[in-house]
Structure formats: structure tokens, C-alpha cells
Design a protein around this motif. Structure first.
Motif, PDB file in Angstrom:
ATOM      1  N   ASN A 236       3.226   7.176  -5.716  1.00 33.60           N
ATOM      2  CA  ASN A 236       4.468   7.453  -6.439  1.00 33.60           C
ATOM      3  C   ASN A 236       5.382   6.227  -6.442  1.00 33.60           C
ATOM      4  O   ASN A 236       5.977   5.875  -7.469  1.00 33.60           O
ATOM      5  N   ARG A 237       5.492   5.566  -5.281  1.00 31.40           N
ATOM      6  CA  ARG A 237       6.286   4.326  -5.241  1.00 31.40           C
ATOM      7  C   ARG A 237       5.615   3.211  -6.038  1.00 31.40           C
ATOM      8  O   ARG A 237       6.288   2.405  -6.684  1.00 31.40           O
ATOM      9  N   PHE A 238       4.293   3.162  -5.994  1.00 29.73           N
ATOM     10  CA  PHE A 238       3.543   2.136  -6.733  1.00 29.73           C
ATOM     11  C   PHE A 238       3.723   2.305  -8.241  1.00 29.73           C
ATOM     12  O   PHE A 238       3.778   1.320  -8.982  1.00 29.73           O
TER      13      PHE A 238
ATOM     14  N   SER B  88       0.444  -4.328   1.519  1.00 29.23           N
ATOM     15  CA  SER B  88       1.124  -3.606   2.598  1.00 29.23           C
ATOM     16  C   SER B  88       0.835  -2.114   2.597  1.00 29.23           C
ATOM     17  O   SER B  88       1.254  -1.411   3.521  1.00 29.23           O
ATOM     18  N   ASN B  89       0.123  -1.606   1.592  1.00 32.34           N
ATOM     19  CA  ASN B  89      -0.201  -0.179   1.501  1.00 32.34           C
ATOM     20  C   ASN B  89      -1.671  -0.039   1.100  1.00 32.34           C
ATOM     21  O   ASN B  89      -2.010  -0.070  -0.086  1.00 32.34           O
ATOM     22  N   ARG B  90      -2.521   0.108   2.105  1.00 28.76           N
ATOM     23  CA  ARG B  90      -3.963   0.185   1.835  1.00 28.76           C
ATOM     24  C   ARG B  90      -4.346   1.471   1.116  1.00 28.76           C
ATOM     25  O   ARG B  90      -5.390   1.526   0.457  1.00 28.76           O
ATOM     26  N   ASP B  91      -3.539   2.522   1.266  1.00 28.20           N
ATOM     27  CA  ASP B  91      -3.909   3.804   0.684  1.00 28.20           C
ATOM     28  C   ASP B  91      -3.668   3.867  -0.819  1.00 28.20           C
ATOM     29  O   ASP B  91      -3.779   4.938  -1.412  1.00 28.20           O
ATOM     30  N   VAL B  92      -3.349   2.729  -1.448  1.00 28.83           N
ATOM     31  CA  VAL B  92      -3.196   2.702  -2.904  1.00 28.83           C
ATOM     32  C   VAL B  92      -4.548   2.498  -3.577  1.00 28.83           C
ATOM     33  O   VAL B  92      -4.860   3.139  -4.584  1.00 28.83           O
TER      34      VAL B  92
ATOM     35  N   PHE C 163       2.677  -5.087  -2.850  1.00 35.19           N
ATOM     36  CA  PHE C 163       2.697  -3.667  -2.474  1.00 35.19           C
ATOM     37  C   PHE C 163       1.309  -3.208  -2.039  1.00 35.19           C
ATOM     38  O   PHE C 163       1.173  -2.455  -1.064  1.00 35.19           O
TER      39      PHE C 163
ATOM     40  N   THR D 124       0.040  10.526  -4.366  1.00 32.01           N
ATOM     41  CA  THR D 124       0.497  10.470  -2.984  1.00 32.01           C
ATOM     42  C   THR D 124       1.870   9.788  -2.952  1.00 32.01           C
ATOM     43  O   THR D 124       2.299   9.178  -3.941  1.00 32.01           O
ATOM     44  N   PRO D 125       2.596   9.875  -1.826  1.00 31.39           N
ATOM     45  CA  PRO D 125       3.889   9.160  -1.755  1.00 31.39           C
ATOM     46  C   PRO D 125       3.770   7.664  -2.030  1.00 31.39           C
ATOM     47  O   PRO D 125       4.635   7.082  -2.698  1.00 31.39           O
ATOM     48  N   SER D 126       2.700   7.032  -1.537  1.00 34.57           N
ATOM     49  CA  SER D 126       2.528   5.597  -1.798  1.00 34.57           C
ATOM     50  C   SER D 126       2.253   5.334  -3.275  1.00 34.57           C
ATOM     51  O   SER D 126       2.795   4.379  -3.860  1.00 34.57           O
TER      52      SER D 126
END
Length: 505
Positions: free
Chosen positions: A270-272, A289-293, A286, A266-268
């Protein structure tokens, strides 16, 4: 503990005994008049409070300005320059009557538009009110002698300042009385929300990664089988003779179609995956601030990305993906509060936890490198070889040579040498022209290979061509006489190791 009911004393209640009736007026009309009287008085008190507050606020602005003006006229030094007329740069060096004259001219020619915040029509500005007061004082002392005018001006200002302070004090007293009277009774304006109890539903959990492989899916795949049965007229008699039928090819293809695709980033994620190695604080921030990881399938998606990156030659990014995947795996294995527990130990530099995690990352990445290399080897071994056309002499002692024309035949073609007596010049010219035309129709790569004259170079060019096109090229080479053999046949060796004889006419 006694209860305090004093707040209910402020309720304004009435009953039938509070209203004195009249024989000629019905009671309902008297009640409506009483209610209207209460609301009218309440509204009048509200407007009076607003007017008193506005006037007090205006006097609080005018009073210090009048005090400052009197000090400047009395000879007080100028302070820092400001936007007000009495603090302007032009009048900094003036005092006494000259400053008074300058101030009046300034207020008349360039007044400030600042005014009290009211909705009154034609509301005068602060500068306009000060100008009106100064002109009023000037009218009182302008008839006096010159040497007495400054003292009369100071006395007039002092008198008005004292009156303004006294009037403001009286206004504050009246305001306090009105506010006290207003608070005697509870009205609808006093109703406010003391506290509120509302159910705020929690944020929904982020969805799982697309094509994530869960335990339920694995168990379902393991227990699902495909069988083929046949309906017969006499099942009892045929059961002992009919053998079990293996799954057909169609069933196998259906199973292949049922296989899910690999999980994707996912985009998140990918940044992770691009975060630095061993920077646990950055990864923890990270995730917060980004639960979808932290969702099912995230670690698998990172491993798939690591495998693809390693296959593409991006070793650093592949190791970062492995690192972040193992971070999520460790957090998941530590239970419900695993994210906090894991990062608390890693950020603190736990001497037991950090080496174990680092070793696991290095071993997993080394295994990934091995698997990528093995997969590449298997893929190259299973790839079918392309069918090719190659020129090979029929006899190992024979050779293949190439007669490359240098250009078209000359106009004055002369045949010399033994055996040329019976040859027709025009026929030879046509044959040489055909050879040149055929040669010019070849690609540049084939022309260069033919000029080189080596069989290996020509075979390399033919190997890159399609089989049909290569066969046509060989036929043209033999027909035009560019290629010569010791024997009259050409053997074509394809990738299947089959020999095909081509008769050249």
C-alpha cells in the motif's frame, strides 16, 4: 619457516619435582598450599596495580590545578571562567595573598563534590585535598612577616608541586614493574575469544501475497474436472445404454466456491503504490528496505487495486498502481538479479529501456480504463430493473386528475349548486374529513407531487416506493376521491410489462 613457540614460555607449570616435600606433610597438602600461594600473590598484585593506577590518575588531576593556583598567586592573568575554584568569576581580578585567602574560603564554604572514582570509605574530594595542602602551607608561613608571606607561599607550592611530580614518576615506574611481572605468566584473566565461527541462518523469505495466483494453482485448476458416476448391478450390460451424465448444478456451485478471492495489498505494498510516478530511485530505495514487496502475487495485487481505484474515480492512484505493478513485473522477468539490473538502467536514463517502459505503462493504463468502462456497462445492463407501480390511463384519450384538499371541512359547511338538494351535509362532511385525513397520512414528497397535479411527478414518487406500499397508496387515493379517472379501473404496469386491473370498491 620456523615456528615461534615463545608464547608458551609464559605458562606457569609445575611437576612433582618443583615441590619440596616434608616427611610430616602429605604431598597433596603441599600442592594445595602452593596453589593458594600463587593465587594470593596474583590477587595482591592485581590490587596493587589498581591502587597505583588510581593514585596516578588522582595526581594527574591535582598537579595541573596546583600549577594553576601558583600562577594565579604569582600574578598571572585569569583565564576563561570555569567550574573550578581557581577559575571562578569572583576571583578573576585577585592575585597574591588576597587570591589565596579567597581560594581557601571558597574551598571551605562551597567545595566541589568531585572525587576520585574509588570505593574507599570517606574518600576525600579533589577540593578537600587541595584545601588540606593549602592549609598545611599556610601553617608554615603564617608566623613570618607580612612582606615575606607571599614568597614563602610560592616556595611552598613550588616544593609540593615538585614532590608530587616526583612521586607520580615513582608510581608509574612501580606500575610498569607490576604490569611486567603480571604478564610473565598466562592466567585465566588473559583468556579471551580470539575469533568465533558461528552459523547465522539467513532471514526467511517473506510470504507470498494472500490469494496470490501462482502457476501451480493455474495448472491444477486447468486439469481438475468433476464427473458423476453411478454404481450398477451389471456394469457390462448398462455401459452401452447409460449415457454420460453432465455435471450437476451442485458441482458447478462447488467450483464457484473453490475459486479463490482476489489478491489483496499488504501494508508495505500500500505504501509502495503511493510512490510518485517515474521516480525510480525512490522505488528502488523502498524495495531495498522492504523485502516483502518483491513476492509472488504483488504485481497482481497492485493491478487489482488499480482496477478498483479507476472504478472509484481515482485516476491518479490507479496509474500509480499500474506503474508500480509493471516495475515488479520487469524486475521478475530480468532474472535473479533483475531488481538491480532494471533500476540501474532506469536510474541511469537508458535511452532504450526508459521509452519502452513508459510506453508499456501508458498502454496498460489505457487498456485498464477501457476494461473498467466495459465492466461498468455490462454491470448496468445485467442489473434487473426494480418492479414499480405506475399510474397509466386505461384509455389514451382519458386523463388522471388529483383533487387535493386544502384543509379540513369548515364547521359551517353549506352545499350549493345543482344536484346538492338530496345530499346530507353530515355525510359530505365525513367524506371531506376522510379525504383530508388520508392526504395527511402520505409522505411529504407524495403531498408535494399531488399538489403539483402532474401525473409524471406522482409516478416518480411511486417508482421509489415498494410495490406493496405503492399499491396501498393508490388504493387510498382512489378511495378518498383524491384521484379521479374517466373510467372505473386502474391499470398497473410493472417492470415485467404485465397489466393488472385493480377494482376500486
Amino acid at each position: 619457516m620456523p615456528l615461534n613457540y615463545s608464547k608458551w614460555d609464559q605458562l606457569e607449570l609445575s611437576d612433582d619435582s618443583d615441590i619440596e616435600g616434608h616427611p610430616n606433610v602429605d604431598k597433596r597438602s603441599l600442592i594445595r598450599w602452593k596453589q593458594r600461594d600463587i593465587h594470593e600473590k596474583r590477587e595482591a598484585r592485581k590490587h596493587k596495580i589498581e591502587a597505583l593506577s588510581a593514585e596516578i590518575a588522582c595526581n594527574n588531576i591535582l598537579h595541573p590545578r596546583l600549577v594553576r593556583i601558583r600562577q594565579r598567586i604569582a600574578g598571572a592573568p585569569a583565564g576563561a571562567a570555569g567550574d573550578l575554584a581557581e577559575d571562578a568569576d569572583v576571583g578573576q581580578s585577585q592575585t597574591g595573598l588576597p587570591f589565596f585567602q579567597y581560594l581557601v574560603d571558597r574551598l571551605q564554604s562551597n567545595p566541589s563534590p568531585t572525587a576520585p572514582p574509588t570505593n574507599a570509605k570517606n574518600q576525600p574530594t579533589y577540593d578537600g585535598m587541595i584545601l588540606s595542602l593549602l592549609l598545611q602551607i599556610y601553617d608554615n608561613f603564617k608566623a613570618l612577616p607580612q612582606d615575606e608571606q607571599e614568597k614563602a607561599l610560592l616556595d611552598g607550592l613550588e616544593n609540593h608541586i615538585a614532590q608530587l611530580a616526583e612521586h607520580t614518576h615513582k608510581l608509574k615506574a612501580d606500575l610498569e614493574v607490576e604490569l611486567k611481572e603480571q604478564k610473565k605468566h598466562i592466567t585465566s584473566d588473559d583468556i579471551h575469544e580470539g575469533w568465533e565461527s558461528k552459523y547465522v541462518p539467513p532471514k526467511p523469505a517473506p510470504p507470498a501475497i494472500k490469494n496470490a495466483i501462482s502457476d501451480t494453482t493455474t495448472k491444477t485448476k486447468a486439469t481438475t474436472t468433476t464427473t458423476t458416476t453411478y454404481e450398477v448391478l451389471n456394469p457390462v450390460a448398462s455401459s452401452s445404454h447409460v449415457a454420460a451424465v453432465p455435471p450437476s448444478a451442485a458441482d458447478a456451485s462447488n467450483e464457484d466456491e473453490q475459486q479463490e478471492d482476489l489478491p489483496e495489498l499488504t501494508p508495505s505494498l500500500n505504501r509502495f503504490s503511493q510512490l510518485s510516478l517515474w521516480d525510480y530511485a525512490q522505488s528502488f530505495a523502498f524495495i531495498q528496505s522492504n523485502r516483502d514487496v518483491v513476492v509472488p502475487g504483488a504485481s497482481d495485487a497492485l493491478l487489482v487495486a488499480a482496477f478498483q481505484a479507476e472504478a472509484d474515480g481515482r485516476e491518479k492512484y490507479a496509474k500509480q498502481c499500474v506503474h508500480q505493478s509493471l516495475l515488479l513485473q520487469y524486475c521478475d522477468k530480468l532474472g535473479r538479479d533483475g531488481v538491480r539490473v532494471f533500476f540501474q538502467k532506469m536510474i541511469a536514463g537508458d535511452k532504450r529501456a526508459v521509452p519502452i517502459f513508459v510506453k508499456d505503462v501508458e498502454d496498460t493504463y489505457a487498456h485498464l480504463v477501457t476494461r473498467v468502462a466495459a465492466t461498468a456497462t455490462e454491470a448496468s445492463a445485467s442489473t434487473p430493473q426494480k418492479e414499480q407501480i405506475q399510474l397509466v390511463p386505461e384509455n389514451p384519450d382519458s386523463t388522471i386528475t388529483f383533487n387535493v384538499p386544502d384543509g379540513p371541512p369548515p364547521d359551517d359547511l353549506v352545499l350549493e349548486g345543482p344536484g346538492t338538494e338530496d345530499l346530507d351535509v353530515e355525510e359530505v362532511r365525513k367524506a371531506l374529513m376522510m379525504r383530508w385525513t388520508v392526504f395527511n397520512g402520505f409522505t411529504d414528497a407524495l403531498k408535494d407531487a399531488l399538489r403539483d397535479g402532474k401525473l409524471e411527478t406522482v409516478n416518480k414518487v411511486l417508482a421509489e416506493m415498494d410495490v406493496e406500499y405503492a399499491e396501498d397508496v393508490v388504493s387510498k387515493l382512489d378511495l378518498a376521491g383524491i384521484m379521479s379517472f374517466a373510467e372505473g379501473g386502474v391499470r398497473d404496469e410493472t417492470g415485467d410489462a404485465k397489466n393488472v386491473d385493480e377494482d376500486v370498491e
